[in-house]
Enzyme design. Structure first.
Site, PDB file in Angstrom:
ATOM      1  N   GLU A 170      11.762  23.321 -39.065  1.00 42.03           N
ATOM      2  CA  GLU A 170      11.392  24.210 -40.187  1.00 42.03           C
ATOM      3  C   GLU A 170      12.125  23.657 -41.398  1.00 42.03           C
ATOM      4  O   GLU A 170      13.356  23.763 -41.480  1.00 42.03           O
ATOM      5  CB  GLU A 170      11.892  25.638 -39.934  1.00 42.03           C
ATOM      6  CG  GLU A 170      11.365  26.279 -38.687  1.00 42.03           C
ATOM      7  CD  GLU A 170       9.997  26.880 -38.866  1.00 42.03           C
ATOM      8  OE1 GLU A 170       9.404  26.699 -39.941  1.00 42.03           O
ATOM      9  OE2 GLU A 170       9.528  27.511 -37.915  1.00 42.03           O
ATOM     10  N   LYS A 212      24.416  25.873 -33.390  1.00 40.90           N
ATOM     11  CA  LYS A 212      25.342  25.346 -34.397  1.00 40.90           C
ATOM     12  C   LYS A 212      24.976  25.923 -35.760  1.00 40.90           C
ATOM     13  O   LYS A 212      24.002  25.532 -36.378  1.00 40.90           O
ATOM     14  CB  LYS A 212      25.307  23.819 -34.464  1.00 40.90           C
ATOM     15  CG  LYS A 212      26.596  23.323 -35.126  1.00 40.90           C
ATOM     16  CD  LYS A 212      26.473  22.123 -35.999  1.00 40.90           C
ATOM     17  CE  LYS A 212      25.775  22.218 -37.293  1.00 40.90           C
ATOM     18  NZ  LYS A 212      26.497  22.889 -38.392  1.00 40.90           N
ATOM     19  N   CYS A 252      13.727  29.109 -48.334  1.00 38.74           N
ATOM     20  CA  CYS A 252      12.853  27.960 -48.095  1.00 38.74           C
ATOM     21  C   CYS A 252      11.453  28.205 -48.631  1.00 38.74           C
ATOM     22  O   CYS A 252      10.802  27.309 -49.130  1.00 38.74           O
ATOM     23  CB  CYS A 252      12.821  27.653 -46.608  1.00 38.74           C
ATOM     24  SG  CYS A 252      12.497  29.120 -45.634  1.00 38.74           S
ATOM     25  N   GLU A 292      12.498  20.361 -54.326  1.00 35.93           N
ATOM     26  CA  GLU A 292      13.042  21.671 -53.970  1.00 35.93           C
ATOM     27  C   GLU A 292      14.412  21.835 -54.633  1.00 35.93           C
ATOM     28  O   GLU A 292      15.302  21.020 -54.425  1.00 35.93           O
ATOM     29  CB  GLU A 292      13.195  21.771 -52.455  1.00 35.93           C
ATOM     30  CG  GLU A 292      13.695  23.123 -52.010  1.00 35.93           C
ATOM     31  CD  GLU A 292      13.855  23.222 -50.503  1.00 35.93           C
ATOM     32  OE1 GLU A 292      14.484  22.341 -49.910  1.00 35.93           O
ATOM     33  OE2 GLU A 292      13.360  24.213 -49.930  1.00 35.93           O
TER      34      GLU A 292
HETATM   35  P1  NAD Z   1      20.830  20.971 -44.202  1.00 39.09           P
HETATM   36  O1  NAD Z   1      19.662  20.195 -43.689  1.00 39.09           O
HETATM   37  O2  NAD Z   1      21.825  20.259 -45.028  1.00 39.09           O
HETATM   38  O3  NAD Z   1      21.643  21.635 -43.010  1.00 39.09           O
HETATM   39  C1  NAD Z   1      21.009  22.435 -42.021  1.00 39.09           C
HETATM   40  C2  NAD Z   1      21.836  22.379 -40.749  1.00 39.09           C
HETATM   41  O4  NAD Z   1      21.814  21.049 -40.237  1.00 39.09           O
HETATM   42  C3  NAD Z   1      23.311  22.742 -40.938  1.00 39.09           C
HETATM   43  O5  NAD Z   1      23.750  23.457 -39.805  1.00 39.09           O
HETATM   44  C4  NAD Z   1      23.962  21.370 -41.001  1.00 39.09           C
HETATM   45  O6  NAD Z   1      25.328  21.405 -40.621  1.00 39.09           O
HETATM   46  C5  NAD Z   1      23.125  20.607 -40.003  1.00 39.09           C
HETATM   47  N1  NAD Z   1      23.155  19.145 -40.162  1.00 39.09           N
HETATM   48  C6  NAD Z   1      23.425  18.417 -41.276  1.00 39.09           C
HETATM   49  N2  NAD Z   1      23.372  17.106 -40.997  1.00 39.09           N
HETATM   50  C7  NAD Z   1      23.045  16.986 -39.703  1.00 39.09           C
HETATM   51  C8  NAD Z   1      22.822  15.883 -38.837  1.00 39.09           C
HETATM   52  N3  NAD Z   1      22.919  14.622 -39.266  1.00 39.09           N
HETATM   53  N4  NAD Z   1      22.501  16.123 -37.548  1.00 39.09           N
HETATM   54  C9  NAD Z   1      22.376  17.389 -37.098  1.00 39.09           C
HETATM   55  N5  NAD Z   1      22.582  18.476 -37.866  1.00 39.09           N
HETATM   56  C10 NAD Z   1      22.903  18.280 -39.161  1.00 39.09           C
HETATM   57  O7  NAD Z   1      20.191  22.217 -44.966  1.00 39.09           O
HETATM   58  P2  NAD Z   1      20.962  23.384 -45.752  1.00 39.09           P
HETATM   59  O8  NAD Z   1      21.434  22.786 -47.028  1.00 39.09           O
HETATM   60  O9  NAD Z   1      21.918  24.074 -44.851  1.00 39.09           O
HETATM   61  O10 NAD Z   1      19.765  24.411 -45.998  1.00 39.09           O
HETATM   62  C11 NAD Z   1      18.866  24.252 -47.016  1.00 39.09           C
HETATM   63  C12 NAD Z   1      17.571  23.620 -46.548  1.00 39.09           C
HETATM   64  O11 NAD Z   1      17.040  24.354 -45.445  1.00 39.09           O
HETATM   65  C13 NAD Z   1      16.503  23.662 -47.601  1.00 39.09           C
HETATM   66  O12 NAD Z   1      15.826  22.428 -47.645  1.00 39.09           O
HETATM   67  C14 NAD Z   1      15.562  24.757 -47.129  1.00 39.09           C
HETATM   68  O13 NAD Z   1      14.263  24.667 -47.590  1.00 39.09           O
HETATM   69  C15 NAD Z   1      15.647  24.604 -45.666  1.00 39.09           C
HETATM   70  N6  NAD Z   1      15.233  25.843 -45.004  1.00 39.09           N
HETATM   71  C16 NAD Z   1      14.016  25.884 -44.364  1.00 39.09           C
HETATM   72  C17 NAD Z   1      13.583  27.053 -43.764  1.00 39.09           C
HETATM   73  C18 NAD Z   1      12.260  27.125 -43.049  1.00 39.09           C
HETATM   74  O14 NAD Z   1      12.051  28.058 -42.268  1.00 39.09           O
HETATM   75  N7  NAD Z   1      11.366  26.199 -43.258  1.00 39.09           N
HETATM   76  C19 NAD Z   1      14.378  28.198 -43.810  1.00 39.09           C
HETATM   77  C20 NAD Z   1      15.601  28.120 -44.473  1.00 39.09           C
HETATM   78  C21 NAD Z   1      16.014  26.937 -45.057  1.00 39.09           C
END
Ligand code: NAD
Length: 477
Positions: free
Chosen positions: A248, A173, A282, A381
């Site tokens: 992650e 997804k 991230c 962040e």
């Molecule tokens: P997000 O957590 O809002 O969304 C990530 C994914 O989760 C998306 O596909 C979203 O649709 C899905 N999602 C949202 N709510 C959900 C739920 N209730 N159940 C299941 N899936 C759900 O994050 P974002 O805004 O897309 O990305 C930014 C974040 O990602 C930042 O905090 C960043 O640090 C983190 N990130 C971490 C890494 C790493 O490797 N540690 C890498 C990239 C980004």
């Protein structure tokens, strides 16, 4: 391009018939209307993935054959690298320069795990008594991968390449802001010859499609990259069905400049650390910790560099900073900048929204000096091009400041003193430490977090381990 859901090697509209727009953040134009999958579609995809996992064809496929399919997918992707990079730029706003690097990494990751597929082995064990005892490493089963919008296809590949190499099947997804490259990769997977159900893509919302994947009883593992908050929710929900999880999550990584560093290189590293990918990274080095005696010099060079880094059209090959992913993200970043000002930090570069061509969701490269550890911009962040500069007096204070965070994803260290470099690397609680470098990645080097940045690892041999179960077999002799 195809904009329906990819299930069981077929393109299908969402059961609900709903679609959602994907917007180019650099132009504010709608790029595509994509099928919005929900629980019903997730169920169909998971059933397909399970049927494939249990089929003779998949179970009896050798690791070598799975590897061959992944090598083929890598070749097909490489042949379309330019097109895929342009699509990544169009949906995410990052520069074409960055997208090309990232799609190149996807090709490498596919090849790296293609190579692993026929090298997954167990052990023979010297147990007490008349037994021959050995372990088998077997695929976990159906994996649900949920990924964010910042490195859309790259982070997806950190999951699908090792999972498929290990013999798992997958429902992916992508983030609703950036589903297009995952859908394009589905075309490549089909052409490469992956059997029906091995790889499925459900675009859709997090609280609908994402949550349904986490709840589904036939999903054996969730591999998630995203925010710490959603990661916590996923971990709780996954407990109900005893799913394995890899998380992650977010970061607030320290980049430490000691007084004896090559300051020119360190400042360049500080800039790459926070401004690469518009800071929507991230592992961004969002806290720059500078030893007091070189602070004035560092700030002067940093501010000068940031002012030169003007946001521009991401498709222009000379642009080095593109648009933020969405209007919402632009508003979040601008509100953090306002908080920085309100709480008394000193703005030395940037600080404003930009519209280089009269449109788009851009933010200037921003540097705050005189940041105190308790300020919001030093703790939370931001996920944008905003650097918080703090100072320290000596080694102990530098390390203490570096670790003064709930996160533990990455850190940078700049010094010419080899002993200090390794002592600092050891003292920092984070999953990756770069010495005299920042933001270096390789398919062979594990990546992931300590503390609130999550657990489990993407990339390297460790990622393969995350998609395997160990079976111990006892034979009485
Ligand atoms: P997000 O957590 O809002 O969304 C990530 C994914 O989760 C998306 O596909 C979203 O649709 C899905 N999602 C949202 N709510 C959900 C739920 N209730 N159940 C299941 N899936 C759900 O994050 P974002 O805004 O897309 O990305 C930014 C974040 O990602 C930042 O905090 C960043 O640090 C983190 N990130 C971490 C890494 C790493 O490797 N540690 C890498 C990239 C980004």
């Amino acid at each position: 391009m195809k904009t329906d859901l990819f299930i069981n090697n077929e393109w299908r509209p969402a059961t609900s018939g709903k679609r959602f727009p994907v917007v180019n953040p650099a132009t504010e134009e709608v790029l595509a209307e994509v099928a919005a999958g929900d629980a019903a579609d997730v169920d169909t995809a998971v059933r397909a993935a399970k049927a494939c996992f249990e089929s003779q064809a998949w179970r009896e496929m050798s690791g070598r054959k799975r590897g061959t399919l992944l090598f083929k997918a890598a070749d097909l992707l490489e042949a379309r690298l330019d097109e895929v990079a342009r699509l990544e730029t169009a949906q995410n706003g990052k520069t074409l320069f960055e997208s090309k690097i990232e799609i190149g990494m996807v090709v490498n990751t596919l090849r790296y795990y293609a190579g692993w597929a026929d090298k997954i082995t167990g052990d023979t064990l010297p147990v007490e008594g008349p037994f021959f005892t050995y372990t088998l490493r077997e695929p976990i089963g159906v994996v649900g991968a949920i990924v964010p919008w910042n490195f859309p296809l790259n982070i997806a590949s950190w999951k699908f390449a090792p999972a498929l190499a290990a013999g798992c099947t997958m429902v992916l997804k992508p983030a609703s802001e950036t589903p297009l490259t995952a859908l394009l990769f589905a075309e490549i997977a089909l052409e490469a010859g992956l059997p029906a159900g091995a790889f499925n893509v459900i675009a859709g919302g997090g609280s609908t499609a994402g949550a349904a994947l986490v709840r589904h009883p036939d999903v054996d593992k969730i591999s998630f990259t995203g925010s710490t908050e959603i990661g916590r929710q996923i971990m709780k929900t996954a407990a109900d069905t005893n799913k394995r999880v890899t998380l992650e999550l977010g970061g607030k990584s320290p980049n430490i400049i000691f007084a004896d560093a090559d300051l020119k290189a360190a400042v360049r590293g500080a800039q790459t650390g926070i401004f690469y990918g518009k800071g929507e990274v991230c592992a961004a080095g969002s806290r720059l910790l500078v030893e007091k005696s070189v602070h004035a010099q560092v700030i002067e060079q940093l501010a000068e560099g940031a002012k030169k880094l003007t946001p521009g059209d991401p498709l222009d090959k000379n642009t080095r900073m593109g648009a933020l992913v969405s209007k919402k993200q632009q508003e979040t970043v601008l509100s953090y900048i306002q908080k920085g000002v309100d709480e008394g930090a000193r703005l030395v570069a940037g600080g404003k929204a930009a519209k280089p061509n009269g449109r788009g969701y851009y933010v200037e490269a921003t540097v705050f000096d005189a940041v105190q550890p308790e300020m919001t911009i030093a703790r939370e962040e931001i996920f944008g091009p905003v650097l918080a500069v703090l100072t320290f007096d000596d080694f102990e204070q530098g390390v203490q400041l570096a670790n003064q965070t709930i996160y533990g994803l990455a850190a940078g260290i700049w010094t010419k003193d080899i002993q200090k470099a390794h002592r600092t690397a050891k003292a920092i609680r984070a999953g990756t430490v770069w010495i005299n470098s920042y933001n270096s990645y390789d398919s062979g080097a594990p990546f992931g977090g300590f503390k609130a940045s999550g657990f489990g690892r993407d990339l390297g041999r460790e990622a393969i381990e995350g998609y395997l179960e160990t079976k111990t077999v006892w034979v009485a002799l």
